[in-house]
Scaffold this motif. Structure first.
Motif, PDB file in Angstrom:
ATOM      1  N   ASP A 111      18.716  -9.770 -34.595  1.00  0.00           N
ATOM      2  CA  ASP A 111      18.281  -9.722 -33.197  1.00  0.00           C
ATOM      3  C   ASP A 111      18.617 -11.025 -32.487  1.00  0.00           C
ATOM      4  O   ASP A 111      19.117 -11.008 -31.356  1.00  0.00           O
ATOM      5  CB  ASP A 111      16.777  -9.458 -33.155  1.00  0.00           C
ATOM      6  N   ALA A 112      18.372 -12.155 -33.133  1.00  0.00           N
ATOM      7  CA  ALA A 112      18.677 -13.461 -32.528  1.00  0.00           C
ATOM      8  C   ALA A 112      20.170 -13.625 -32.301  1.00  0.00           C
ATOM      9  O   ALA A 112      20.610 -14.152 -31.267  1.00  0.00           O
ATOM     10  CB  ALA A 112      18.142 -14.585 -33.409  1.00  0.00           C
ATOM     11  N   SER A 129      10.875 -17.371 -32.234  1.00  0.00           N
ATOM     12  CA  SER A 129      11.731 -17.754 -31.108  1.00  0.00           C
ATOM     13  C   SER A 129      11.753 -16.691 -30.012  1.00  0.00           C
ATOM     14  O   SER A 129      11.712 -17.012 -28.825  1.00  0.00           O
ATOM     15  CB  SER A 129      13.156 -18.032 -31.600  1.00  0.00           C
ATOM     16  N   SER A 130      11.802 -15.400 -30.382  1.00  0.00           N
ATOM     17  CA  SER A 130      11.874 -14.344 -29.376  1.00  0.00           C
ATOM     18  C   SER A 130      10.603 -14.285 -28.536  1.00  0.00           C
ATOM     19  O   SER A 130      10.639 -13.869 -27.370  1.00  0.00           O
ATOM     20  CB  SER A 130      12.124 -12.990 -30.033  1.00  0.00           C
ATOM     21  N   ARG A 185      15.052  -2.834 -31.768  1.00  0.00           N
ATOM     22  CA  ARG A 185      15.495  -4.147 -32.252  1.00  0.00           C
ATOM     23  C   ARG A 185      15.879  -4.115 -33.726  1.00  0.00           C
ATOM     24  O   ARG A 185      16.719  -4.903 -34.161  1.00  0.00           O
ATOM     25  CB  ARG A 185      14.382  -5.177 -32.022  1.00  0.00           C
ATOM     26  N   ILE A 186      15.269  -3.212 -34.490  1.00  0.00           N
ATOM     27  CA  ILE A 186      15.546  -3.120 -35.922  1.00  0.00           C
ATOM     28  C   ILE A 186      16.826  -2.351 -36.194  1.00  0.00           C
ATOM     29  O   ILE A 186      17.650  -2.745 -37.031  1.00  0.00           O
ATOM     30  CB  ILE A 186      14.362  -2.449 -36.652  1.00  0.00           C
ATOM     31  N   ALA A 187      17.022  -1.224 -35.486  1.00  0.00           N
ATOM     32  CA  ALA A 187      18.111  -0.285 -35.799  1.00  0.00           C
ATOM     33  C   ALA A 187      19.492  -0.928 -35.851  1.00  0.00           C
ATOM     34  O   ALA A 187      20.259  -0.679 -36.797  1.00  0.00           O
ATOM     35  CB  ALA A 187      18.088   0.869 -34.804  1.00  0.00           C
ATOM     36  N   PRO A 188      19.886  -1.761 -34.867  1.00  0.00           N
ATOM     37  CA  PRO A 188      21.246  -2.308 -34.906  1.00  0.00           C
ATOM     38  C   PRO A 188      21.411  -3.511 -35.828  1.00  0.00           C
ATOM     39  O   PRO A 188      22.520  -4.020 -35.974  1.00  0.00           O
ATOM     40  CB  PRO A 188      21.495  -2.711 -33.443  1.00  0.00           C
ATOM     41  N   GLY A 189      20.337  -3.971 -36.466  1.00  0.00           N
ATOM     42  CA  GLY A 189      20.386  -5.179 -37.268  1.00  0.00           C
ATOM     43  C   GLY A 189      20.633  -4.924 -38.740  1.00  0.00           C
ATOM     44  O   GLY A 189      20.867  -3.795 -39.177  1.00  0.00           O
ATOM     45  N   PRO A 190      20.538  -5.977 -39.545  1.00  0.00           N
ATOM     46  CA  PRO A 190      20.804  -5.842 -40.984  1.00  0.00           C
ATOM     47  C   PRO A 190      19.700  -5.105 -41.742  1.00  0.00           C
ATOM     48  O   PRO A 190      19.909  -4.675 -42.872  1.00  0.00           O
ATOM     49  CB  PRO A 190      20.899  -7.296 -41.449  1.00  0.00           C
ATOM     50  N   ARG A 191      18.521  -4.986 -41.139  1.00  0.00           N
ATOM     51  CA  ARG A 191      17.379  -4.259 -41.716  1.00  0.00           C
ATOM     52  C   ARG A 191      16.926  -4.835 -43.057  1.00  0.00           C
ATOM     53  O   ARG A 191      16.459  -4.105 -43.933  1.00  0.00           O
ATOM     54  CB  ARG A 191      17.685  -2.771 -41.865  1.00  0.00           C
ATOM     55  N   SER A 214       7.513  -7.752 -32.019  1.00  0.00           N
ATOM     56  CA  SER A 214       7.495  -6.651 -31.056  1.00  0.00           C
ATOM     57  C   SER A 214       6.079  -6.355 -30.580  1.00  0.00           C
ATOM     58  O   SER A 214       5.887  -5.809 -29.495  1.00  0.00           O
ATOM     59  CB  SER A 214       8.122  -5.390 -31.663  1.00  0.00           C
ATOM     60  N   VAL A 215       5.089  -6.686 -31.392  1.00  0.00           N
ATOM     61  CA  VAL A 215       3.705  -6.575 -30.957  1.00  0.00           C
ATOM     62  C   VAL A 215       3.357  -7.704 -29.987  1.00  0.00           C
ATOM     63  O   VAL A 215       2.645  -7.497 -28.993  1.00  0.00           O
ATOM     64  CB  VAL A 215       2.752  -6.606 -32.169  1.00  0.00           C
ATOM     65  N   ALA A 216       3.886  -8.894 -30.247  1.00  0.00           N
ATOM     66  CA  ALA A 216       3.516 -10.074 -29.451  1.00  0.00           C
ATOM     67  C   ALA A 216       4.291 -10.213 -28.148  1.00  0.00           C
ATOM     68  O   ALA A 216       3.785 -10.783 -27.175  1.00  0.00           O
ATOM     69  CB  ALA A 216       3.713 -11.336 -30.296  1.00  0.00           C
ATOM     70  N   ILE A 217       5.511  -9.705 -28.099  1.00  0.00           N
ATOM     71  CA  ILE A 217       6.365  -9.943 -26.932  1.00  0.00           C
ATOM     72  C   ILE A 217       5.821  -9.331 -25.640  1.00  0.00           C
ATOM     73  O   ILE A 217       5.788 -10.023 -24.601  1.00  0.00           O
ATOM     74  CB  ILE A 217       7.803  -9.464 -27.215  1.00  0.00           C
ATOM     75  N   PRO A 218       5.397  -8.061 -25.600  1.00  0.00           N
ATOM     76  CA  PRO A 218       4.950  -7.495 -24.320  1.00  0.00           C
ATOM     77  C   PRO A 218       3.822  -8.289 -23.649  1.00  0.00           C
ATOM     78  O   PRO A 218       3.949  -8.639 -22.463  1.00  0.00           O
ATOM     79  CB  PRO A 218       4.524  -6.073 -24.692  1.00  0.00           C
TER      80      PRO A 218
END
Length: 305
Positions: free
Chosen positions: A98-99, A172-173, A267-273, A285-289
């Motif tokens: 994601d980064a 960081s995000s 955010r997970i799907a396109p990454g290395p997982r 993803s819980v903290a960002i909104p």
């Protein structure tokens, strides 16, 4: 003809960012006034017709100075700036994180000062960077919009600058959500359509909905717990009266969960997982909104003052 200005906060990457064969002004932001203030100090100290801004974490490509000269030669007077082409090296043996994807977005961003040349006269006309932007976020887009509003054009050159991906840590995000405060200033200066003017998207409406649903669920759960504490548990009348509240809580919690899962999966799907990346995406993803909404509210209050 050209002076390079590099604001820095003391990163070790600064040495690789300094090109050879051209005057360079390095402005160390020791007072943490922000890159806008540092760049203003740099271009005002320069005496050349063109000032090129580089970030302290980029690496100019081979032949960068020669390509820069070609980019600027013969530009008409109504062209105030020339943007370099940004390349972000990504791993070839796996999907980007994601980064890494966020950094790769710089390759398509407009008028970013990772590599941006401006006429000194144009900077003087509009007053340079707006120092009310305290971080490396939106201050470059704001300057570009004000230059275009003043009748100037901005173009893309052919020189290439590499922007490596930094490891800014697990959170960081979430920290990057501070930029939502600067979005409030952009709206105040350039109006509600400012995003379309710079080709930027945004998830704030969805983050606001997620946060509102989460806060509603917490408020309803808290109210129900307090009511049960004040009344004797198991009374039939209380249980019937509490059904609408229980349903509202269930709907709010389900809505929050659905939006949060959707955001995390995007955010997970396109990454290395990998386990570490998945854990990071779920937690952040819980903290960002709520972080995005809190910083936007802070920004709105600031611009109203």
């Amino acid at each position: 003809m050209i002076t390079v200005v590099i604001p820095t906060i003391g990163r070790a990457s600064l040495k690789a960012a300094i090109p050879e064969g051209v005057p360079v002004i390095v402005v160390e932001d020791t007072e943490r006034r922000g890159p806008a203030a540092a760049r203003n100090a740099g271009w005002r100290a320069a005496q050349t017709p063109w000032v090129v801004f580089l970030d302290d974490d980029v690496v100019p490509g081979e032949g960068w100075v020669e390509a820069l000269v070609k980019d600027l030669e013969g530009l008409p007077e109504n062209v105030a700036g020339s943007q370099g082409r940004i390349e972000v090296p990504l791993p070839r043996d796996r999907r980007p994180t994601d980064a890494e994807r966020n950094t790769a977005g710089l390759a398509d961003a407009e008028w970013i000062t990772a590599d941006m040349a401006y006429r000194r006269a144009a900077l003087e006309k509009v007053g340079g960077f707006d120092e009310r932007f305290p971080r490396a976020y939106r201050e470059d887009a704001d300057l570009a919009l004000r230059l275009r509003e003043a009748g100037f054009r901005l173009v893309r050159g052919e020189r290439v600058t590499r922007h490596p991906v930094r490891d800014d840590g697990f959170w960081s995000s979430v920290r990057f959500q501070r930029g939502n405060a600067d979005d409030a200033l952009m709206r105040r200066i350039h109006g509600p359509e400012w995003r379309s003017l710079i080709g930027a998207g945004g998830l704030l409406p969805r983050h606001a909905a997620t946060t509102a649903l989460g806060l509603t669920a917490i408020a309803l759960a808290t109210a129900r717990a307090l009511a049960l504490a004040r009344n004797r548990a198991g009374r039939r009348g209380h249980a019937l009266r509490g059904l609408p509240g229980a349903l509202a809580f269930a709907l709010s919690a389900a809505g929050w969960a659905a939006l949060t899962v959707k955001f995390a999966w995007e955010r997970i799907a396109p990454g290395p997982r990998t386990p570490g990346e998945v854990a990071r995406m779920v937690v952040t993803s819980v903290a960002i909104p709520p972080a995005a909404c809190l910083h936007r509210l802070r920004g709105e209050l600031r611009v109203r003052r």
